[in-house]
Write an enzyme that holds these catalytic residues in place. Sequence first.
Site, short mmCIF file in Angstrom:
data_model
loop_
_atom_site.label_atom_id
_atom_site.label_comp_id
_atom_site.label_asym_id
_atom_site.label_seq_id
_atom_site.Cartn_x
_atom_site.Cartn_y
_atom_site.Cartn_z
N HIS A 1 26.59 42.39 33.84
CA HIS A 1 27.86 42.87 33.41
C HIS A 1 28.03 42.77 31.95
O HIS A 1 27.19 41.76 31.54
CB HIS A 1 29.03 42.38 34.17
CG HIS A 1 29.33 42.77 35.45
ND1 HIS A 1 28.50 42.25 36.78
CD2 HIS A 1 30.24 43.70 35.86
CE1 HIS A 1 28.98 43.21 37.80
NE2 HIS A 1 29.83 43.87 37.40
N LYS B 1 33.52 39.86 30.93
CA LYS B 1 33.99 39.79 32.03
C LYS B 1 34.37 38.40 32.41
O LYS B 1 33.41 37.51 32.07
CB LYS B 1 32.66 40.16 33.23
CG LYS B 1 33.13 40.27 34.75
CD LYS B 1 32.27 41.05 35.47
CE LYS B 1 32.36 40.75 37.04
NZ LYS B 1 34.10 41.28 37.33
N1 NDP Z 1 37.20 47.32 41.76
C1 NDP Z 1 36.63 47.91 40.86
O1 NDP Z 1 35.76 48.93 40.95
C2 NDP Z 1 36.51 47.21 39.46
C3 NDP Z 1 37.06 46.04 39.17
N2 NDP Z 1 37.39 45.50 38.00
C4 NDP Z 1 37.95 44.22 38.07
O2 NDP Z 1 39.29 44.74 37.51
C5 NDP Z 1 39.60 43.49 36.84
C6 NDP Z 1 40.19 43.78 35.41
O3 NDP Z 1 38.87 44.03 34.51
P1 NDP Z 1 39.10 44.72 33.09
O4 NDP Z 1 39.82 45.98 33.01
O5 NDP Z 1 37.75 44.98 32.77
O6 NDP Z 1 39.82 43.69 32.37
P2 NDP Z 1 40.66 43.60 31.12
O7 NDP Z 1 40.77 42.20 30.79
O8 NDP Z 1 40.11 44.75 30.16
O9 NDP Z 1 42.25 44.14 31.61
C7 NDP Z 1 43.03 43.30 32.23
C8 NDP Z 1 44.40 43.81 31.56
O10 NDP Z 1 45.31 43.11 32.62
C9 NDP Z 1 46.16 42.56 31.54
N3 NDP Z 1 47.00 41.61 32.25
C10 NDP Z 1 46.89 40.20 32.20
N4 NDP Z 1 47.86 39.66 33.00
C11 NDP Z 1 48.83 40.68 33.44
C12 NDP Z 1 49.90 40.62 34.22
N5 NDP Z 1 50.48 39.48 34.82
N6 NDP Z 1 50.32 41.91 34.52
C13 NDP Z 1 49.81 42.85 34.20
N7 NDP Z 1 48.86 43.01 33.15
C14 NDP Z 1 48.16 41.79 32.98
C15 NDP Z 1 45.43 42.03 30.63
O11 NDP Z 1 46.08 41.74 29.36
P3 NDP Z 1 45.68 40.71 28.26
O12 NDP Z 1 44.37 41.40 27.85
O13 NDP Z 1 46.77 40.57 27.25
O14 NDP Z 1 45.44 39.31 28.90
C16 NDP Z 1 44.36 43.40 30.37
O15 NDP Z 1 45.07 44.31 29.58
C17 NDP Z 1 38.78 42.31 36.91
O16 NDP Z 1 39.11 41.31 37.89
C18 NDP Z 1 37.53 43.20 37.22
O17 NDP Z 1 36.54 42.48 37.78
C19 NDP Z 1 36.83 46.02 37.10
C20 NDP Z 1 36.01 47.28 37.07
C21 NDP Z 1 35.83 47.91 38.51
O1 LIG Z 2 34.67 43.14 35.71
C1 LIG Z 2 33.98 44.41 35.63
O2 LIG Z 2 33.74 45.13 34.90
C2 LIG Z 2 33.78 44.92 37.23
N1 LIG Z 2 34.19 44.26 38.23
C3 LIG Z 2 34.06 44.39 39.58
C4 LIG Z 2 33.29 43.21 40.25
O3 LIG Z 2 33.64 42.11 39.98
O4 LIG Z 2 32.66 43.52 41.07
C5 LIG Z 2 33.39 45.75 39.93
C6 LIG Z 2 32.36 46.36 38.71
O5 LIG Z 2 31.17 45.39 39.03
C7 LIG Z 2 32.80 45.89 37.51
#
Ligand code: NDP
Ligand SMILES: O=C(O)C1=N[C@H](C(=O)O)C[C@H](O)C1
Length: 266
Positions: free
Chosen positions: A152, A156
């Site tokens: 990744h 992450k």
């Molecule tokens: N299921 C799937 O297909 C996928 C899952 N993911 C998962 O999604 C999650 C997010 O990933 P990603 O977008 O890369 O992470 P990011 O850190 O880019 O985004 C997370 C966002 O959530 C905000 N945040 C933090 N606390 C809160 C809160 N209490 N309420 C609302 N917003 C909040 C953060 O703000 P701040 O930065 O200010 O803390 C940030 O803007 C991870 O767990 C990742 O593993 C990711 C990709 C695909």
């Molecule tokens: O954090 C990410 O980027 C992603 N998170 C998910 C995971 O932890 O499996 C899905 C994907 O791999 C991207």
Amino acid sequence: MTTGTPAPDPQARADGEPSRIPVGVLGARGRMGTEVVKAVNAAEDLELVAMVDEGDWLFNVADAGAQVVVDFTRPDVVMDNIRFCVDHDIHCVVGTTGFDEQRLATVAEWLEPKPSVGVVIAPNFGIGAILLMRFAQEAARFFPSTEIVELHHPNKVDAPSGTAARTARLVAAARRDAGLPPPPDATTDALPGARGADVDGIAVHAVRLTGLVAHQEVLMGAAGETLTLRHDSYDRASFMPGVLLAVREVGRRPGLTVGLESFLGL
Ligand SMILES: NC(=O)C1=CN([C@@H]2O[C@H](COP(=O)(O)OP(=O)(O)OC[C@H]3O[C@@H](n4cnc5c(N)ncnc54)[C@H](OP(=O)(O)O)[C@@H]3O)[C@@H](O)[C@H]2O)C=CC1
Ligand SMILES: O=C(O)C1=N[C@H](C(=O)O)C[C@H](O)C1
């Protein structure tokens, strides 16, 4: 089958226009949230009514009339977000990772007094990644050795990935069902961490590298042969068809759904 005038759609607008599902996005300024906001705005049948990020008032999603909330935040805040949505009768599509059996059981408990609310929790919304998990389950019983490598982007927060953890558990369960013993690949002398994390008896290795997005390999071995299953998300757009499918369907699937497989007919 009944005939005659169809029952009125409770969401239909008085002017006869097709109704759109009001959607709120939590983590809206994050990497995934930004992409979800774009995808919802581009979908004719969905309407973005609230964008919430850290420090914003969670009540915004309820005040804005969101029927479905999409959560891509962080493992340490996601449970509070789900609790809020369930309490306010808002369906949830959750991509945030960090769910173990205990957390899933807690969400299922919250849903018990709310028979019409749906929550979908999927560690990966990428169609290819979901298929990879299924293929790995299918292949598991034929190979004594299995290890997982997930790769990744370096920002992450969690390791191993939610996808790798779920893949490991699914493979481990398939192996147990087939009566396979644990993989025979113990190492007697290894630096701590060198053999990865043990997830349900499966070694999972996490790589973090600038330039990567989200990738996973499942490696399986038997005498004289290996099978490697690999999936690559090169762009977060890869997750959007799955997210939108879940947003459209979650209202018709009350209770807790783990993984998107059943929405895809798998
Ligand atoms: N299921 C799937 O297909 C996928 C899952 N993911 C998962 O999604 C999650 C997010 O990933 P990603 O977008 O890369 O992470 P990011 O850190 O880019 O985004 C997370 C966002 O959530 C905000 N945040 C933090 N606390 C809160 C809160 N209490 N309420 C609302 N917003 C909040 C953060 O703000 P701040 O930065 O200010 O803390 C940030 O803007 C991870 O767990 C990742 O593993 C990711 C990709 C695909
Ligand atoms: O954090 C990410 O980027 C992603 N998170 C998910 C995971 O932890 O499996 C899905 C994907 O791999 C991207």
